[in-house]
Motif scaffolding. Structure first.
Motif, PDB file in Angstrom:
ATOM      1  N   GLN A 106       0.815  -1.215   0.000  1.00 25.01           N
ATOM      2  CA  GLN A 106       0.000   0.000   0.000  1.00 25.01           C
ATOM      3  C   GLN A 106       0.854   1.273   0.000  1.00 25.01           C
ATOM      4  N   LEU A 107       2.037   1.227   0.590  1.00 28.06           N
ATOM      5  CA  LEU A 107       2.918   2.397   0.580  1.00 28.06           C
ATOM      6  C   LEU A 107       3.719   2.510  -0.716  1.00 28.06           C
ATOM      7  N   GLU A 108       3.574   1.498  -1.579  1.00 24.02           N
ATOM      8  CA  GLU A 108       4.220   1.508  -2.900  1.00 24.02           C
ATOM      9  C   GLU A 108       5.744   1.646  -2.773  1.00 24.02           C
ATOM     10  N   ILE A 109       6.309   0.907  -1.831  1.00 23.68           N
ATOM     11  CA  ILE A 109       7.753   0.962  -1.583  1.00 23.68           C
ATOM     12  C   ILE A 109       8.474   0.085  -2.594  1.00 23.68           C
ATOM     13  N   ARG A 110       9.554   0.587  -3.163  1.00 22.39           N
ATOM     14  CA  ARG A 110      10.316  -0.113  -4.187  1.00 22.39           C
ATOM     15  C   ARG A 110      11.785   0.298  -4.075  1.00 22.39           C
ATOM     16  N   PRO A 111      12.683  -0.335  -4.839  1.00 28.80           N
ATOM     17  CA  PRO A 111      14.098   0.060  -4.798  1.00 28.80           C
ATOM     18  C   PRO A 111      14.271   1.552  -5.071  1.00 28.80           C
ATOM     19  N   GLY A 112      15.027   2.217  -4.207  1.00 28.86           N
ATOM     20  CA  GLY A 112      15.257   3.651  -4.342  1.00 28.86           C
ATOM     21  C   GLY A 112      14.342   4.518  -3.508  1.00 28.86           C
ATOM     22  N   SER A 113      13.311   3.937  -2.893  1.00 28.31           N
ATOM     23  CA  SER A 113      12.375   4.725  -2.084  1.00 28.31           C
ATOM     24  C   SER A 113      13.051   5.231  -0.813  1.00 28.31           C
ATOM     25  N   VAL A 114      12.573   6.387  -0.337  1.00 21.07           N
ATOM     26  CA  VAL A 114      12.991   6.937   0.955  1.00 21.07           C
ATOM     27  C   VAL A 114      11.800   6.805   1.903  1.00 21.07           C
ATOM     28  N   VAL A 115      11.992   6.036   2.982  1.00 23.87           N
ATOM     29  CA  VAL A 115      10.897   5.700   3.884  1.00 23.87           C
ATOM     30  C   VAL A 115      11.222   6.178   5.289  1.00 23.87           C
ATOM     31  N   ILE A 116      10.229   6.766   5.963  1.00 22.80           N
ATOM     32  CA  ILE A 116      10.341   7.152   7.371  1.00 22.80           C
ATOM     33  C   ILE A 116       9.528   6.168   8.192  1.00 22.80           C
ATOM     34  N   CYS A 173       6.299  12.998  17.946  1.00 22.42           N
ATOM     35  CA  CYS A 173       5.015  13.636  18.232  1.00 22.42           C
ATOM     36  C   CYS A 173       5.197  15.062  18.747  1.00 22.42           C
ATOM     37  N   GLN A 174       6.339  15.331  19.372  1.00 25.60           N
ATOM     38  CA  GLN A 174       6.617  16.661  19.897  1.00 25.60           C
ATOM     39  C   GLN A 174       7.561  17.457  18.990  1.00 25.60           C
ATOM     40  N   LEU A 175       8.573  16.790  18.444  1.00 22.61           N
ATOM     41  CA  LEU A 175       9.635  17.483  17.710  1.00 22.61           C
ATOM     42  C   LEU A 175       9.548  17.314  16.201  1.00 22.61           C
ATOM     43  N   GLY A 176       8.698  16.395  15.732  1.00 26.03           N
ATOM     44  CA  GLY A 176       8.663  16.116  14.305  1.00 26.03           C
ATOM     45  C   GLY A 176       9.880  15.306  13.884  1.00 26.03           C
ATOM     46  N   PHE A 177      10.077  15.179  12.582  1.00 22.71           N
ATOM     47  CA  PHE A 177      11.197  14.418  12.059  1.00 22.71           C
ATOM     48  C   PHE A 177      12.399  15.327  11.809  1.00 22.71           C
ATOM     49  N   SER A 178      13.553  14.720  11.627  1.00 28.61           N
ATOM     50  CA  SER A 178      14.781  15.499  11.464  1.00 28.61           C
ATOM     51  C   SER A 178      14.680  16.440  10.265  1.00 28.61           C
ATOM     52  N   PRO A 179      15.182  17.666  10.406  1.00 26.02           N
ATOM     53  CA  PRO A 179      15.121  18.626   9.292  1.00 26.02           C
ATOM     54  C   PRO A 179      15.860  18.158   8.041  1.00 26.02           C
ATOM     55  N   ASN A 180      16.861  17.270   8.224  1.00 29.06           N
ATOM     56  CA  ASN A 180      17.647  16.846   7.058  1.00 29.06           C
ATOM     57  C   ASN A 180      16.883  15.911   6.129  1.00 29.06           C
ATOM     58  N   ILE A 181      15.667  15.493   6.516  1.00 27.06           N
ATOM     59  CA  ILE A 181      14.877  14.669   5.595  1.00 27.06           C
ATOM     60  C   ILE A 181      13.630  15.409   5.107  1.00 27.06           C
ATOM     61  N   ASP A 182      13.571  16.712   5.308  1.00 24.23           N
ATOM     62  CA  ASP A 182      12.453  17.493   4.769  1.00 24.23           C
ATOM     63  C   ASP A 182      12.402  17.356   3.252  1.00 24.23           C
ATOM     64  N   GLU A 183      11.187  17.111   2.734  1.00 27.12           N
ATOM     65  CA  GLU A 183      10.922  16.992   1.300  1.00 27.12           C
ATOM     66  C   GLU A 183      11.744  15.874   0.644  1.00 27.12           C
ATOM     67  N   ARG A 184      11.983  14.785   1.391  1.00 23.30           N
ATOM     68  CA  ARG A 184      12.736  13.657   0.849  1.00 23.30           C
ATOM     69  C   ARG A 184      11.953  12.346   0.850  1.00 23.30           C
ATOM     70  N   ALA A 185      10.906  12.258   1.638  1.00 25.57           N
ATOM     71  CA  ALA A 185      10.242  10.975   1.876  1.00 25.57           C
ATOM     72  C   ALA A 185       9.215  10.645   0.791  1.00 25.57           C
ATOM     73  N   ASP A 186       9.232   9.377   0.396  1.00 23.82           N
ATOM     74  CA  ASP A 186       8.185   8.836  -0.482  1.00 23.82           C
ATOM     75  C   ASP A 186       7.051   8.232   0.333  1.00 23.82           C
ATOM     76  N   ALA A 187       7.376   7.748   1.542  1.00 24.20           N
ATOM     77  CA  ALA A 187       6.382   7.075   2.369  1.00 24.20           C
ATOM     78  C   ALA A 187       6.724   7.274   3.838  1.00 24.20           C
ATOM     79  N   VAL A 188       5.679   7.296   4.676  1.00 25.25           N
ATOM     80  CA  VAL A 188       5.839   7.443   6.124  1.00 25.25           C
ATOM     81  C   VAL A 188       5.004   6.364   6.802  1.00 25.25           C
ATOM     82  N   PHE A 189       5.621   5.680   7.777  1.00 28.47           N
ATOM     83  CA  PHE A 189       4.905   4.681   8.564  1.00 28.47           C
ATOM     84  C   PHE A 189       4.927   5.088  10.032  1.00 28.47           C
TER      85      PHE A 189
END
Length: 310
Positions: A106-116, A173-189
């Protein structure tokens, strides 16, 4: 290092799966010696229900080999994410293969994907994600528990996955994800008690082309609040699924078959006089004992930036 790629021969330091029965398997690190409780170096002897195994005897054998135990035998298998899920040490409640398969599809994960991934937990899902995104993808995993993060980092390093999986201690939940992965993710779990707190913070981690999100929750009240938050933050195609595994038993059964062509005309026509032949027929019957509920999987899509702004 066996998880990083497939190979034929077992080497020292590899992780192998010792297969005894379908319900009895063990993950073993191939180390010839170990320290006992007195700090002394002794031979590494692994005890099973079918007897003992000298671990050093595995070095040089091929994966899939049948090995002798003192009271029986076993097979030594190459580790896979599926086998690791069945044998890993539980630090938290884990996600099992039926749910993992649905998540990856369902997350359509494949080779090369960036996943959180959040949280890391015992690393069951992490191993499956790493295999899917190789060779040039990445998994960024978060957990708020410091000790679990340290154990997971060491485990991924020993399994040859540290080049794919980056683990960080962080309360998303309080701090969010690391700034170095902003606008990089294809999928989040998300596997969190309060996923609705992390959803608004996850939006900026997606690529401008959008992506897919999944939340795993055991309670319907969590699902309801998660769906409301997803809708408020611009997510579409919101759907909740539950994976229930059901087995079918296949066996041969004998059935009486009446041979009506050979009825003697002189018979009185009663059923007792009809010739009967027994035949074996292969049947399939559903097992009505379905395994219990694990969790609800809520999926949604985040549209591209231009679609969200229009």
């Amino acid at each position: 290092m066996s998880f990083s790629s497939f190979k034929r021969t077992i080497e020292e330091g590899d992780r192998v799966i010792l297969y005894l029965t379908p319900s009895s398997m063990h993950a073993i690190e191939v180390s010839p010696t170990l320290l006992n409780k007195n700090g002394q170096t002794v031979d590494n002897v692994f005890q099973t229900t079918f007897g003992a195994l000298k671990v050093k005897d595995l070095i040089g054998k091929e994966f899939g080999t049948k090995v002798s135990l003192t009271r029986g035998w076993a097979y030594v298998l190459h580790p896979t994410p599926e086998l690791w899920t069945l044998t890993l040490p539980h630090r938290t409640q884990i996600i099992y293969t039926p749910d993992i398969s649905m998540i990856i599809m369902q997350l359509e994960i494949r080779p090369g994907s960036v996943v959180i991934e959040s949280g890391t937990g015992s690393g069951s899902l992490s191993h499956a994600l790493a295999r899917c995104v190789r060779p040039n993808g990445s998994v960024f995993s978060y957990d708020f528990h410091e000790q679990r993060v340290q154990i997971a980092q060491n485990e991924f390093l020993r399994h040859g996955l540290s080049d794919v999986i980056t683990v960080e201690q962080r309360d998303v939940c309080q701090l969010g994800f690391s700034p170095n992965i902003d606008e990089r993710a294809d999928a989040v779990f998300l596997d969190l008690p309060h996923p609705w707190l992390a959803i608004p913070l996850a939006v900026k981690s997606f690529k401008k082309s959008g992506g897919r999100i999944c939340s795993f929750s055991p309670c319907m009240e969590q699902v309801q609040r998660t769906c409301e938050t997803l809708s408020k933050n611009g997510f579409t195609e919101i759907i909740t699924l539950e994976c229930l595994q059901r087995e079918f038993a296949i066996k041969n059964q004998s059935f009486p078959v009446y041979n009506l062509d050979d009825i003697n005309e002189a018979n009185d026509g009663s059923q007792n006089n009809i010739p009967v032949e027994t035949k074996m027929i292969t049947t399939c019957r559903a097992n009505f004992n379905i395994p219990g509920h694990t969790g609800y999987l809520t999926f949604a899509s985040l549209p591209p930036v231009f679609a969200r702004l229009s």
